[in-house]
Scaffold this motif. Sequence first.
Motif, PDB file in Angstrom:
ATOM      1  N   GLY A 181       0.807  -1.218   0.000  1.00  0.00           N
ATOM      2  CA  GLY A 181       0.000   0.000   0.000  1.00  0.00           C
ATOM      3  C   GLY A 181       0.835   1.260   0.000  1.00  0.00           C
ATOM      4  O   GLY A 181       1.962   1.286  -0.503  1.00  0.00           O
ATOM      5  N   LEU A 182       0.281   2.305   0.604  1.00  0.00           N
ATOM      6  CA  LEU A 182       0.903   3.623   0.624  1.00  0.00           C
ATOM      7  C   LEU A 182       0.804   4.231   2.011  1.00  0.00           C
ATOM      8  O   LEU A 182      -0.052   3.848   2.815  1.00  0.00           O
ATOM      9  CB  LEU A 182       0.205   4.588  -0.360  1.00  0.00           C
ATOM     10  N   THR A 252      -1.298  11.391   8.814  1.00  0.00           N
ATOM     11  CA  THR A 252      -0.780  10.344   7.938  1.00  0.00           C
ATOM     12  C   THR A 252      -1.866   9.297   7.716  1.00  0.00           C
ATOM     13  O   THR A 252      -2.397   8.741   8.683  1.00  0.00           O
ATOM     14  CB  THR A 252       0.468   9.667   8.533  1.00  0.00           C
ATOM     15  N   ILE A 253      -2.161   9.043   6.457  1.00  0.00           N
ATOM     16  CA  ILE A 253      -3.120   7.997   6.092  1.00  0.00           C
ATOM     17  C   ILE A 253      -2.334   6.770   5.649  1.00  0.00           C
ATOM     18  O   ILE A 253      -1.483   6.844   4.763  1.00  0.00           O
ATOM     19  CB  ILE A 253      -4.052   8.458   4.956  1.00  0.00           C
ATOM     20  N   ASP A 258      -3.422  -1.344  -4.331  1.00  0.00           N
ATOM     21  CA  ASP A 258      -2.399  -1.298  -5.375  1.00  0.00           C
ATOM     22  C   ASP A 258      -1.678   0.041  -5.311  1.00  0.00           C
ATOM     23  O   ASP A 258      -2.284   1.085  -5.566  1.00  0.00           O
ATOM     24  CB  ASP A 258      -3.053  -1.488  -6.745  1.00  0.00           C
ATOM     25  N   PRO A 259      -0.376   0.063  -4.996  1.00  0.00           N
ATOM     26  CA  PRO A 259       0.319   1.346  -4.796  1.00  0.00           C
ATOM     27  C   PRO A 259       0.331   2.216  -6.051  1.00  0.00           C
ATOM     28  O   PRO A 259       0.105   3.435  -5.961  1.00  0.00           O
ATOM     29  CB  PRO A 259       1.732   0.924  -4.380  1.00  0.00           C
ATOM     30  N   ALA A 260       0.621   1.619  -7.206  1.00  0.00           N
ATOM     31  CA  ALA A 260       0.730   2.420  -8.426  1.00  0.00           C
ATOM     32  C   ALA A 260      -0.597   3.094  -8.774  1.00  0.00           C
ATOM     33  O   ALA A 260      -0.641   4.279  -9.124  1.00  0.00           O
ATOM     34  CB  ALA A 260       1.200   1.540  -9.582  1.00  0.00           C
ATOM     35  N   ARG A 288       4.855   1.402  -0.061  1.00  0.00           N
ATOM     36  CA  ARG A 288       5.271   0.445   0.960  1.00  0.00           C
ATOM     37  C   ARG A 288       4.949  -0.960   0.469  1.00  0.00           C
ATOM     38  O   ARG A 288       3.859  -1.227  -0.028  1.00  0.00           O
ATOM     39  CB  ARG A 288       4.534   0.706   2.284  1.00  0.00           C
ATOM     40  N   GLU A 289       5.913  -1.842   0.598  1.00  0.00           N
ATOM     41  CA  GLU A 289       5.671  -3.240   0.232  1.00  0.00           C
ATOM     42  C   GLU A 289       4.663  -3.882   1.167  1.00  0.00           C
ATOM     43  O   GLU A 289       3.816  -4.677   0.735  1.00  0.00           O
ATOM     44  CB  GLU A 289       6.978  -4.021   0.243  1.00  0.00           C
TER      45      GLU A 289
END
Length: 309
Positions: A181-182, A252-253, A258-260, A288-289
């Motif tokens: 995620g992010l 901060t969220i 899907d990060p992209a 973030r992985e």
Amino acid sequence: MSGEEHTETGTGWPDPAGPVRPSGPAGEPDPRPDAPDPDELSPLAPEVDPDGPADVGESTDRSVGRFGSLGAVVGGWRRVSPATVVILVLLALLGFTLVEQLRTTSTDPTTSAARQEDLVRILYDLDAREDRLRQDIAALEKSQRQLRSGEQGRQVALEEAARRADELGILAGTLPARGPGLTVRFEPGGEAAISAVRVLDAVQELRGAGAEAMQISGGDRATVRIVASTFFLDGENGSLVVGGRRLTGPYTITVIGDPATMRTALKIPGGVVATVAGDGGTVIVEDREVVEVSALHAPIELEHARPIT
């Protein structure tokens, strides 16, 4: 015979002294220039209205022609079948519907007044939703085939039920989650605080890009799970009230998805990154992985509904 002159008429009688109709074949005009109209000598001749039609015969012919045309039209309509009438009515309704649709589309204030950046974001959200729906359809069709496979149907049904329960628990915020995620960090610039509207826009864009679980943390480490019923309000001194809990900046969220896809949704023209920068703030987006969404949302206590078996 007397001395008076008489004109031989061929009948043995003298020609009358008064004005008479001209002799000769019927229908031939009197050659005399001052001769009266033969019709004027007849007591049956109709009076001619100077303001009316000059020729009674012509008026009669016109009336006959008009009624004859009307009779032809009526006769033509009598020959039209009921099926033809139905087809004409349907064509008229179809034309009216098309005209109304074009008028409504051309006067839609939502799209006509939108900026180019807004249209790009709307189009991107629609494409992302279409892709997710196609994936959901494929997964459901696969589950349906497995449930109908025979001997393994019962086991597959139990596994599907457990998986579905976990998904619902994550969506409802009653279960923790982890995955790629992010992290999205909001930092105010100068005296301008991060408003609740900007944070809510970020949450909606992340959901539109396929976010599966989210939580928001404040500068005081207080964390709130974001679910469908979470609300955002502006608090005192630049703080935020999220789901009834007060948070202080920076915010901060943490989001799983899907990060992209989510990063692109935040950085499109006119998106969250651009609007916060226009307010003087900064948005920092990092991939973030593996991220963990550990904050839990308290389940709603049901008052009337009860599960059944």
